[in-house]
Every structure is written in C-alpha cells, then in structure tokens.
Design a protein around this motif. Sequence first.
Motif, PDB file in Angstrom:
ATOM      1  N   GLN A 136       5.363  12.986  -9.446  1.00 25.57           N
ATOM      2  CA  GLN A 136       4.974  14.104  -9.973  1.00 25.57           C
ATOM      3  C   GLN A 136       5.599  14.405 -11.797  1.00 25.57           C
ATOM      4  N   GLY A 137       4.864  13.371 -11.753  1.00 25.05           N
ATOM      5  CA  GLY A 137       5.970  13.150 -13.381  1.00 25.05           C
ATOM      6  C   GLY A 137       6.438  11.388 -13.764  1.00 25.05           C
ATOM      7  N   SER A 138       7.759  11.533 -14.223  1.00 23.47           N
ATOM      8  CA  SER A 138       8.221  10.026 -14.658  1.00 23.47           C
ATOM      9  C   SER A 138       9.228  10.101 -13.467  1.00 23.47           C
ATOM     10  N   GLY A 139       8.945   9.090 -13.540  1.00 25.44           N
ATOM     11  CA  GLY A 139       9.847   8.324 -12.463  1.00 25.44           C
ATOM     12  C   GLY A 139       9.603   6.643 -11.587  1.00 25.44           C
ATOM     13  N   TRP A 140       9.923   6.553 -10.775  1.00 27.15           N
ATOM     14  CA  TRP A 140      10.549   5.145 -10.544  1.00 27.15           C
ATOM     15  C   TRP A 140      10.354   5.058  -8.629  1.00 27.15           C
ATOM     16  N   GLY A 141       9.413   3.914  -9.067  1.00 29.80           N
ATOM     17  CA  GLY A 141       9.393   3.472  -7.252  1.00 29.80           C
ATOM     18  C   GLY A 141      10.296   2.530  -6.566  1.00 29.80           C
ATOM     19  N   TRP A 142      10.381   2.559  -5.784  1.00 30.71           N
ATOM     20  CA  TRP A 142      11.568   1.797  -4.781  1.00 30.71           C
ATOM     21  C   TRP A 142      11.473   1.312  -3.461  1.00 30.71           C
ATOM     22  N   LEU A 143      11.621   0.257  -3.124  1.00 30.42           N
ATOM     23  CA  LEU A 143      11.366  -0.610  -1.544  1.00 30.42           C
ATOM     24  C   LEU A 143      13.313  -0.406  -2.327  1.00 30.42           C
ATOM     25  N   GLY A 144      13.945   0.100  -1.024  1.00 27.33           N
ATOM     26  CA  GLY A 144      15.996   0.219  -0.976  1.00 27.33           C
ATOM     27  C   GLY A 144      15.942  -0.227   0.223  1.00 27.33           C
ATOM     28  N   TYR A 145      17.364  -0.591   0.347  1.00 30.43           N
ATOM     29  CA  TYR A 145      18.264  -1.176   1.411  1.00 30.43           C
ATOM     30  C   TYR A 145      19.318   0.467   1.694  1.00 30.43           C
ATOM     31  N   ASP A 155      -4.781   1.252 -11.052  1.00 30.12           N
ATOM     32  CA  ASP A 155      -4.361  -0.680 -11.123  1.00 30.12           C
ATOM     33  C   ASP A 155      -3.712  -1.165 -12.111  1.00 30.12           C
ATOM     34  N   TYR A 156      -2.240  -0.260 -12.093  1.00 29.40           N
ATOM     35  CA  TYR A 156      -1.357  -0.723 -12.843  1.00 29.40           C
ATOM     36  C   TYR A 156      -0.486  -1.506 -11.588  1.00 29.40           C
ATOM     37  N   LEU A 157      -1.299  -0.603 -10.360  1.00 30.63           N
ATOM     38  CA  LEU A 157       0.537  -1.082  -8.937  1.00 30.63           C
ATOM     39  C   LEU A 157      -0.360  -2.041  -8.556  1.00 30.63           C
ATOM     40  N   ILE A 207      10.090  -0.324  -9.365  1.00 25.68           N
ATOM     41  CA  ILE A 207       8.509   0.235 -10.175  1.00 25.68           C
ATOM     42  C   ILE A 207       8.717   1.348 -11.000  1.00 25.68           C
ATOM     43  N   ASP A 208       8.207   1.088 -12.229  1.00 23.74           N
ATOM     44  CA  ASP A 208       8.733   1.730 -14.108  1.00 23.74           C
ATOM     45  C   ASP A 208       7.225   1.932 -13.498  1.00 23.74           C
ATOM     46  N   ILE A 209       6.919   3.752 -13.020  1.00 23.15           N
ATOM     47  CA  ILE A 209       5.896   4.336 -13.296  1.00 23.15           C
ATOM     48  C   ILE A 209       5.777   5.657 -14.492  1.00 23.15           C
ATOM     49  N   TRP A 210       6.914   5.576 -14.995  1.00 24.15           N
ATOM     50  CA  TRP A 210       6.695   6.287 -16.661  1.00 24.15           C
ATOM     51  C   TRP A 210       5.741   5.845 -17.087  1.00 24.15           C
ATOM     52  N   GLU A 211       4.850   6.887 -17.993  1.00 26.02           N
ATOM     53  CA  GLU A 211       3.719   6.205 -18.765  1.00 26.02           C
ATOM     54  C   GLU A 211       3.762   4.847 -19.726  1.00 26.02           C
ATOM     55  N   HIS A 212       4.405   4.949 -19.998  1.00 25.35           N
ATOM     56  CA  HIS A 212       5.155   4.094 -21.335  1.00 25.35           C
ATOM     57  C   HIS A 212       4.878   2.180 -20.762  1.00 25.35           C
ATOM     58  N   ALA A 213       5.000   2.409 -19.301  1.00 26.00           N
ATOM     59  CA  ALA A 213       4.894   1.072 -18.408  1.00 26.00           C
ATOM     60  C   ALA A 213       3.806   0.227 -18.855  1.00 26.00           C
ATOM     61  N   PHE A 214       2.227   1.716 -17.974  1.00 23.06           N
ATOM     62  CA  PHE A 214       1.734   0.762 -18.358  1.00 23.06           C
ATOM     63  C   PHE A 214      -0.086   1.805 -18.861  1.00 23.06           C
ATOM     64  N   LYS A 267       0.557  -1.499  -0.064  1.00 21.14           N
ATOM     65  CA  LYS A 267      -0.168   0.056   0.017  1.00 21.14           C
ATOM     66  C   LYS A 267       0.768   0.762   0.316  1.00 21.14           C
ATOM     67  N   GLN A 268       2.266   1.312   0.798  1.00 22.87           N
ATOM     68  CA  GLN A 268       2.716   2.529   0.741  1.00 22.87           C
ATOM     69  C   GLN A 268       4.077   2.571  -0.773  1.00 22.87           C
ATOM     70  N   MET A 269       3.959   1.272  -1.011  1.00 26.24           N
ATOM     71  CA  MET A 269       5.104   1.603  -2.004  1.00 26.24           C
ATOM     72  C   MET A 269       3.629   2.340  -3.452  1.00 26.24           C
ATOM     73  N   ASN A 270       2.166   2.022  -3.251  1.00 23.18           N
ATOM     74  CA  ASN A 270       1.766   1.683  -4.506  1.00 23.18           C
ATOM     75  C   ASN A 270       1.702   3.828  -4.122  1.00 23.18           C
ATOM     76  N   ALA A 271       1.537   3.890  -2.650  1.00 24.73           N
ATOM     77  CA  ALA A 271       1.004   5.577  -2.594  1.00 24.73           C
ATOM     78  C   ALA A 271       1.986   6.126  -2.815  1.00 24.73           C
ATOM     79  N   GLN A 272       3.546   6.261  -2.907  1.00 20.38           N
ATOM     80  CA  GLN A 272       4.148   6.958  -3.087  1.00 20.38           C
ATOM     81  C   GLN A 272       4.566   6.860  -4.066  1.00 20.38           C
ATOM     82  N   THR A 273       4.335   5.613  -4.961  1.00 15.88           N
ATOM     83  CA  THR A 273       4.713   5.534  -6.404  1.00 15.88           C
ATOM     84  C   THR A 273       3.533   6.496  -6.955  1.00 15.88           C
ATOM     85  N   ALA A 274       3.226   6.395  -6.862  1.00 18.28           N
ATOM     86  CA  ALA A 274       1.444   6.738  -7.731  1.00 18.28           C
ATOM     87  C   ALA A 274       1.880   8.682  -7.696  1.00 18.28           C
ATOM     88  N   ALA A 275       2.169   9.323  -6.444  1.00 23.73           N
ATOM     89  CA  ALA A 275       2.458  10.719  -6.181  1.00 23.73           C
ATOM     90  C   ALA A 275       3.395  10.915  -7.005  1.00 23.73           C
TER      91      ALA A 275
END
Lengths: 219, 178
Positions: A144-153, A197-199, A180-187, A134-142
Amino acid sequence: MLSITRNLARPALARAFAPPSATAALHTLPELPYSYDALEPYISKEIMTLHHTKHHQTYVNGLNAAEDALSKSKSVQEKINLQSAINFNGGGHINHSLFWTNLAPSSGDGGKLPSGPLKDAIEKFFGSAEDFKKQMNAQTAAIQGSGWGWLGYNKSSKALEIVTTANQNPLLSHSPIIGIDIWEHAFYLQYKNVKPDYLNAIWNVINFKEAEKRFLEVA
Amino acid sequence: MSGKHNWPYAYNVLELYISEQICITINIIRRRANAMTPKGRIGLQAALKCNGGEHINHSLFRENLVPNNGDGGKLSFDNFQKEFSKAVLGIQGSGWAWLGVNPQTKVIEITTTANQDPLLTHYPVVGVDMWEHTFYLQYQNVKPNYLEAIWNVINWKEGEERHTDAVQKGVDAGLNVL
C-alpha cells in the motif's frame, strides 16, 4: 551501514559503498551491466534511463549530502534528525544497486532459472517456480504505497521467504536474493496502473544466475 | 461541490490548464485589473471565465489561504509555493501534501500524509496528490514542474469555502466528502 555492506559480497557493490571516513568518501552511481534498451520489451529504455540516471542518481546525491551533514554534525539531536535522510537515500542506493544486477537481458541470463541449489530451494519452500512467482507478485502488488518485493533468505530459520519493504527501506530482516521495485516510477510509463502486467513481464528479465550467487553466499 | 462526489468538468479542461499557459495569462490580467476602474474590472470578469469557468484563480481567496510565516506576517505566494515544495520533497514515498486548518489554533498550515492516509490532524483545505501516478506520464521525475503547474488548477473558491467552514464552524470537509 557497514553491517549492511557485509551482506553484499559483490565487489562492484562494495566499491560503490565506500565506508565513511573522516573526509567522507563519496558514493557513486554504479554503471548498468547492460545497455538501457537491453531489457526491452519487458522494461522500456525510457524507464531504464530515467530510473537509473535520475531516480537512482538522486538517492546517491542525497546519501552523500546526508553523510556529509552527519560528519559535520555536533549534537546528538542533529545526528538523529539526519537518520531519515540516511535511511531513505541510503536505502534507495542499496535497493537500486541490488536491482540492476538482479536484472538481465532475456537474450542472456534474464528469465532463466537454472537447475541447482536455488531452484531446489524455491521448489522446497514454494512448491514450484510458478507458484513462487505468483506469490511474489501477489505480495508485491499488495503493497500500500511505494516499496519493494523481495525473495529473502531468513538466516535463523534457514528458509527462503517472500517479504516486502516500504518506501526505500532496505531489506534488513533477510538476506536479499531477488528484489522487485514497485514504486510507480519503475513501471508507470509503460504499464500505467496495470501492475500485474509489469509483474508478469519482469520475470523475463530476472537474473536467476545472480540470485543463485547471492543465495550460495548466505545459505 | 462539497458533499457530492462527482467530477464537475471535462478531462480536457484540466489538460488545457496544465499543458497551456491560459491561467498564467489570467493572473497577469488580474493584476492589471486592480489598476482599472470598477466598470473596467466588471468587463474583465467575462474574459476571466475560461473554458467552463468554475476554476478562476481568484487571487483574493488565494491570498487569504496563504499561511503565515514565522514572523507573524503573511507569506507571499511565491514563498508559500517554496514552503509547500519543501514539504512535498520531504515525503519519502507516496503521499499527499495539504493546506489545512489546525483545529486548535484555527491557523492554516502546510502538512503531509503518507500513502493514502486521510488528513486527520487538520481540516483539509487544499490537497495535492504526490503519488507518482499523478504526474509521472507528463512530468516524469521532475516534481517541481508539476508543483508549479498545479497551482493553475487549484480550485481556490472551494478551498475558501472549506477554510471558512473550518474556521467559523469547526466543520471538517473530510468528514462530509463521502
């Protein structure tokens, strides 16, 4: 560039990132570990084909061109001028190479979080696997523009954290575990503007086995 | 249209422009019109209003808005398209490409903004959305095809109004749009 490759211990990736030499070695597009339709119905064959053969290939080509220009450049100004092309294309190549291997068919390793050190760490830092997603999806969806969401150590605090990067910036502050790629071309072809829905779908094809391998290499 | 935020034409009108060759044909007709008599040209005006007719690709306006090249002469429209495409390809991520008036020099220039940042360095004349959602369903990754097509539906008349307001009155179209 070499310090980034040290974080990527997978041999296949190390081959794809040949260190620059006097005659700059060429980067190549890594093969997908599965067929283009293997992630259906969660990520369509059409998206996988375009994403890999067009978008990722373009980053590989761009990186080779930028490194070639860098090796031939004389002035400091020229070298500085080339940094954004190296950042963008190099980041794109790194991020997508990590992406393909952290996905897997749902009939195989995709979507299954095995009991073990990664599951324990996720539960320790996020409460539960569901809360983590849930948290990964929320932060990735937020983003503003193109980018990536990560679980990182985070190596200094020894913590699993969710972080995001803009555009094709590689993850440098943390060791990448899941991207997780959140550039629009990814989904977009499949999910249009409905990012949630993608996330939600992508978790069915996240390769937690690969994620755990990465985690054990750095934790 | 400036100052009022509504969608002035049916969605399928734009689709005709982007998916068909209608306005490319109109440009050819326009060039031939230059050789005709004044009466002949007037007769042609009706034919040139297509599908609801506000969006005529007015070559005069269009040429007024083309930026200068480095040598001080006007860029040809083809060269302008090339320069514009270069600027677009320089966007690393999501963003917009713009034709805008430099507030100090009053010269029209090509510039870009990242993500949804509004254009603050120039007075906006024509903006082209380069977020992937704008073109991906129709053109996928092939940005050049989208860039070639969109010139057929750019509202040069609106652009000319913004340009005139910017150059003559120092009015920033971006300030009045909402």
